[in-house]
Design a protein around this motif. Structure first.
Motif, PDB file in Angstrom:
ATOM      1  N   ALA A 168     -16.405 -36.510 -30.337  1.00 30.22           N
ATOM      2  CA  ALA A 168     -17.297 -36.290 -31.477  1.00 30.22           C
ATOM      3  C   ALA A 168     -16.796 -35.173 -32.377  1.00 30.22           C
ATOM      4  CB  ALA A 168     -18.706 -35.970 -30.983  1.00 30.22           C
ATOM      5  N   LEU A 169     -16.182 -34.153 -31.776  1.00 28.27           N
ATOM      6  CA  LEU A 169     -15.665 -33.020 -32.539  1.00 28.27           C
ATOM      7  C   LEU A 169     -14.313 -32.622 -31.975  1.00 28.27           C
ATOM      8  CD1 LEU A 169     -16.003 -30.767 -34.658  1.00 28.27           C
ATOM      9  CD2 LEU A 169     -17.173 -29.433 -32.901  1.00 28.27           C
ATOM     10  N   LEU A 170     -13.339 -32.544 -32.855  1.00 34.04           N
ATOM     11  CA  LEU A 170     -11.992 -32.141 -32.481  1.00 34.04           C
ATOM     12  C   LEU A 170     -11.658 -30.873 -33.264  1.00 34.04           C
ATOM     13  CD1 LEU A 170      -9.340 -32.864 -31.013  1.00 34.04           C
ATOM     14  CD2 LEU A 170      -8.717 -34.184 -33.039  1.00 34.04           C
ATOM     15  N   CYS A 171     -11.422 -29.771 -32.551  1.00 34.97           N
ATOM     16  CA  CYS A 171     -11.095 -28.485 -33.176  1.00 34.97           C
ATOM     17  C   CYS A 171      -9.655 -28.116 -32.846  1.00 34.97           C
ATOM     18  CB  CYS A 171     -12.023 -27.380 -32.680  1.00 34.97           C
ATOM     19  SG  CYS A 171     -13.742 -27.649 -33.086  1.00 34.97           S
ATOM     20  N   VAL A 172      -8.904 -27.778 -33.889  1.00 36.58           N
ATOM     21  CA  VAL A 172      -7.498 -27.429 -33.716  1.00 36.58           C
ATOM     22  C   VAL A 172      -7.233 -26.141 -34.484  1.00 36.58           C
ATOM     23  CG1 VAL A 172      -5.119 -28.167 -34.068  1.00 36.58           C
ATOM     24  CG2 VAL A 172      -6.884 -29.865 -33.558  1.00 36.58           C
ATOM     25  N   MET A 203      -1.047 -37.871 -28.631  1.00 39.02           N
ATOM     26  CA  MET A 203      -1.720 -38.363 -27.417  1.00 39.02           C
ATOM     27  C   MET A 203      -3.230 -38.190 -27.543  1.00 39.02           C
ATOM     28  SD  MET A 203       0.526 -38.921 -24.469  1.00 39.02           S
ATOM     29  CE  MET A 203      -0.660 -38.523 -23.264  1.00 39.02           C
ATOM     30  N   LEU A 204      -3.649 -37.038 -28.020  1.00 37.73           N
ATOM     31  CA  LEU A 204      -5.075 -36.759 -28.193  1.00 37.73           C
ATOM     32  C   LEU A 204      -5.689 -37.668 -29.257  1.00 37.73           C
ATOM     33  CD1 LEU A 204      -7.550 -34.909 -27.636  1.00 37.73           C
ATOM     34  CD2 LEU A 204      -6.677 -33.422 -29.434  1.00 37.73           C
ATOM     35  N   LEU A 205      -5.003 -37.822 -30.376  1.00 36.97           N
ATOM     36  CA  LEU A 205      -5.539 -38.604 -31.493  1.00 36.97           C
ATOM     37  C   LEU A 205      -5.571 -40.100 -31.214  1.00 36.97           C
ATOM     38  CD1 LEU A 205      -3.804 -36.624 -34.354  1.00 36.97           C
ATOM     39  CD2 LEU A 205      -6.252 -36.636 -33.833  1.00 36.97           C
ATOM     40  N   LYS A 206      -4.707 -40.568 -30.351  1.00 30.33           N
ATOM     41  CA  LYS A 206      -4.650 -42.006 -30.036  1.00 30.33           C
ATOM     42  C   LYS A 206      -5.440 -42.369 -28.783  1.00 30.33           C
ATOM     43  CE  LYS A 206      -2.078 -42.744 -33.554  1.00 30.33           C
ATOM     44  NZ  LYS A 206      -2.656 -43.315 -34.756  1.00 30.33           N
ATOM     45  N   GLU A 261      -2.556 -38.119 -39.675  1.00 32.35           N
ATOM     46  CA  GLU A 261      -3.100 -38.558 -38.384  1.00 32.35           C
ATOM     47  C   GLU A 261      -4.506 -37.999 -38.169  1.00 32.35           C
ATOM     48  OE1 GLU A 261      -1.999 -40.746 -36.216  1.00 32.35           O
ATOM     49  OE2 GLU A 261      -0.044 -41.087 -37.136  1.00 32.35           O
ATOM     50  N   PHE A 262      -4.723 -36.722 -38.505  1.00 30.78           N
ATOM     51  CA  PHE A 262      -6.064 -36.136 -38.408  1.00 30.78           C
ATOM     52  C   PHE A 262      -7.028 -36.849 -39.352  1.00 30.78           C
ATOM     53  CE2 PHE A 262      -3.956 -32.028 -36.921  1.00 30.78           C
ATOM     54  CZ  PHE A 262      -4.433 -32.127 -35.629  1.00 30.78           C
ATOM     55  N   ARG A 263      -6.552 -37.175 -40.549  1.00 34.35           N
ATOM     56  CA  ARG A 263      -7.391 -37.874 -41.531  1.00 34.35           C
ATOM     57  C   ARG A 263      -7.827 -39.236 -40.988  1.00 34.35           C
ATOM     58  NH1 ARG A 263      -4.072 -37.560 -45.519  1.00 34.35           N
ATOM     59  NH2 ARG A 263      -5.009 -35.651 -46.322  1.00 34.35           N
ATOM     60  N   GLY A 278     -14.327 -42.009 -37.211  1.00 38.15           N
ATOM     61  CA  GLY A 278     -15.595 -41.551 -36.678  1.00 38.15           C
ATOM     62  C   GLY A 278     -15.596 -40.200 -36.008  1.00 38.15           C
ATOM     63  N   GLY A 279     -14.444 -39.614 -35.761  1.00 34.59           N
ATOM     64  CA  GLY A 279     -14.410 -38.293 -35.154  1.00 34.59           C
ATOM     65  C   GLY A 279     -14.449 -37.204 -36.217  1.00 34.59           C
ATOM     66  N   GLN A 280     -15.114 -36.126 -35.940  1.00 31.23           N
ATOM     67  CA  GLN A 280     -15.143 -35.001 -36.870  1.00 31.23           C
ATOM     68  C   GLN A 280     -13.999 -34.062 -36.487  1.00 31.23           C
ATOM     69  OE1 GLN A 280     -18.836 -32.897 -37.064  1.00 31.23           O
ATOM     70  NE2 GLN A 280     -18.165 -31.606 -38.741  1.00 31.23           N
TER      71      GLN A 280
END
Length: 98
Positions: free
Chosen positions: A15-19, A6-9, A37-39, A45-47
């Motif tokens: 700009a920055l996604l930390c998991v 849900m978050l990735l789509k 999916e993270f790749r 464009g998201g880091q």
């Protein structure tokens, strides 16, 4: 896994996604799909910054995507795994990162 997807789509990219430890509560077989999916998210464009202790997740990561954090003398040093000759040689010989 559903929450990550849900978050990735989401049409609004962050700009920055930390998991932290995405392997928690997931079957090991799903980790390679999640890494992909993270790749794809980062290629759009998201880091993405992920911390993990999972060899299964690391096995789905490419050498150029892996960074190591080492604490020394009270400071954290970050280096590319590909800059480490031993890691690079093992990876190129067919060993997995995990």
């Amino acid at each position: 896994m559903f929450t990550y997807l849900m978050l990735l789509k989401d049409p609004e990219k962050h700009a920055l996604l930390c998991v932290e430890e995405p392997e928690n509560q997931l079957y090991p077989q799903l980790l390679s799909e999640l890494a992909e999916e993270f790749r794809m998210y980062s290629e759009e464009g998201g880091q993405v910054f992920i911390s993990t202790h999972s060899p299964d997740f690391l096995n789905a990561v490419r050498l150029e995507e892996l960074y190591c954090l080492v604490k020394k003398d009270g400071y954290t040093k970050i280096y590319k795994a590909s800059d480490c000759e031993v890691i690079r040689d093992l990876y190129e010989a067919g060993d997995l990162l995990g």
